[in-house]
Design a protein around this motif. Structure first.
Motif, short mmCIF file in Angstrom:
data_model
loop_
_atom_site.label_atom_id
_atom_site.label_comp_id
_atom_site.label_asym_id
_atom_site.label_seq_id
_atom_site.Cartn_x
_atom_site.Cartn_y
_atom_site.Cartn_z
N PRO A 53 51.81 18.26 40.77
CA PRO A 53 50.37 18.10 40.50
C PRO A 53 50.14 17.09 39.38
CG PRO A 53 50.94 20.42 40.70
CD PRO A 53 52.24 19.67 40.64
N TYR A 54 48.94 16.53 39.31
CA TYR A 54 48.72 15.35 38.49
C TYR A 54 47.86 15.57 37.25
CZ TYR A 54 51.08 12.21 41.68
OH TYR A 54 52.04 11.57 42.42
N ALA A 57 48.99 23.61 30.97
CA ALA A 57 48.51 24.36 32.13
C ALA A 57 47.88 25.68 31.69
CB ALA A 57 49.67 24.62 33.09
N SER A 58 48.51 26.35 30.73
CA SER A 58 47.96 27.60 30.21
C SER A 58 46.64 27.36 29.49
CB SER A 58 48.96 28.26 29.25
OG SER A 58 50.18 28.52 29.89
N GLY A 82 35.92 22.87 35.23
CA GLY A 82 37.11 23.28 34.47
C GLY A 82 38.16 23.92 35.36
N ALA A 83 37.72 24.75 36.30
CA ALA A 83 38.66 25.38 37.23
C ALA A 83 39.28 24.34 38.15
CB ALA A 83 37.94 26.45 38.05
N GLN A 119 45.10 21.88 38.93
CA GLN A 119 45.92 20.72 39.24
C GLN A 119 47.06 20.50 38.25
OE1 GLN A 119 43.69 17.22 40.95
NE2 GLN A 119 41.92 18.31 40.08
N PHE A 120 47.39 21.53 37.47
CA PHE A 120 48.51 21.43 36.54
C PHE A 120 49.82 21.91 37.17
CE2 PHE A 120 45.19 20.79 33.53
CZ PHE A 120 45.76 20.11 32.47
N ARG A 121 49.78 23.06 37.82
CA ARG A 121 50.97 23.63 38.45
C ARG A 121 50.57 24.19 39.81
NH1 ARG A 121 56.02 23.30 37.57
NH2 ARG A 121 56.36 25.49 37.98
N PRO A 122 51.50 24.26 40.79
CA PRO A 122 51.14 24.82 42.09
C PRO A 122 50.58 26.23 42.00
CG PRO A 122 53.25 23.69 42.24
CD PRO A 122 52.88 23.72 40.78
N GLU A 123 51.11 27.04 41.05
CA GLU A 123 50.63 28.41 40.92
C GLU A 123 49.38 28.52 40.07
OE1 GLU A 123 53.91 27.87 37.77
OE2 GLU A 123 53.46 27.22 39.82
N SER A 124 48.89 27.42 39.52
CA SER A 124 47.69 27.46 38.69
C SER A 124 46.46 27.92 39.47
CB SER A 124 47.42 26.09 38.07
OG SER A 124 48.40 25.74 37.13
N VAL A 125 46.48 27.74 40.77
CA VAL A 125 45.34 28.16 41.59
C VAL A 125 45.13 29.67 41.51
CG1 VAL A 125 46.67 28.52 43.72
CG2 VAL A 125 44.24 27.87 43.86
#
Length: 266
Positions: free
Chosen positions: A148-149, A224-225, A253-254, A259-265
């Motif tokens: 992710p970018y 990401a956090s 913001g969401a 878009q930081f990590r695949p699990e960030s969703v």
């Protein structure tokens, strides 16, 4: 009662308009994906993802200003002093106690390479073959990467402000440590209106060993956090105060945070 009856058709029309917009956007997106080859899609994403992240951040700053003003009105000098103390503890442990190292060396270098491409070429890509001429990246062979970018985009902002340096990613994560403990303080205060609980929550995070260790790296996890917590702050503020600007700040913001990590969703 008359106002409720009058407002009901207007509310229904608004929801229908939103639903129709979603259907049209989803249809257009599906048609684009199905009608575009993989190679062409990657080339489109190289250009489009950079500008989408720029737009997302621009809208986030504008809409987030409303949330910031509202939060600042509710805090006093004691709150700022507590946040400053806990942030100082967190960043001091990150800079002077935790060893500065690469936890996931190759991935961290990829993120920094992508960030340089975003800063210099405005392309969401990893450079496989190229070089730096007169302080600017020249890429002969670029590749749209699987990571992710959002984190590389965050690095690109720092690169555009201060130039490309090996220590920039470490400085960004150290700043993220200071920012996230303040964000946790604000989040807990918005949820429970308890300043003692807010200070304790921020302090617990600042003293969490893995938070300190990862903040002394160039990895994506600290930012990401932080992005996830900031999105939750906007959500909590909207739940308390309402307002279209606060809701927009949460949505933008969401969108940036996932878009930081695949699990960030999640």
């Amino acid at each position: 009662m008359i106002d409720l009856i009058t407002d009901r058709p207007a509310s229904r029309r608004a929801w229908l308009a939103v639903a129709l917009a979603w259907v049209l956007i989803a249809g257009a997106l599906t048609a684009w994906l199905l009608g575009t080859s993989t190679g062409t899609l990657r080339e489109h994403l190289k250009v489009g993802q950079f500008w989408s992240l720029e737009l997302c951040l621009f809208l986030g700053v504008i809409c987030g200003a409303c949330v910031v003003r509202g939060v600042l009105r509710g805090l006093d000098r004691t709150d700022f002093a507590r946040m400053a103390i806990v942030a100082l503890i967190g960043i001091s442990l990150t800079l002077f106690v935790a060893p500065r190292t690469n936890r996931i060396f190759y991935d961290e270098q990829i993120y920094q390479s992508v960030g340089q491409n975003l800063a210099d070429l405005k392309l969401a890509q990893m450079c496989n073959e190229g070089g730096v001429e007169y302080g600017r990246l020249k890429c002969a062979s670029g590749e749209y990467n699987k990571q992710p970018y959002a984190y590389p985009h965050l690095l690109s902002l720092a690169y555009r402000l201060t130039g490309v340096h090996g220590t920039t990613a470490f400085a960004v994560n150290a700043a993220a440590m200071a920012a996230i403990v303040c964000a946790v303080y604000v989040l807990v205060w918005l949820l429970f209106r308890d300043r003692t609980a807010a200070a304790c929550a921020a302090l617990v995070l600042a003293l969490t060993p893995h938070q300190i260790i990862w903040s002394a790296t160039a990895a994506v996890e600290p930012s990401a956090s932080l992005a996830a917590v900031l999105a939750l702050v906007c959500a909590a503020y909207y739940a308390n105060s309402g307002g279209a600007a606060a809701l927009a700040a949460f949505a933008v913001g969401a969108a940036y945070a996932i878009q930081f990590r695949p699990e960030s969703v999640l």
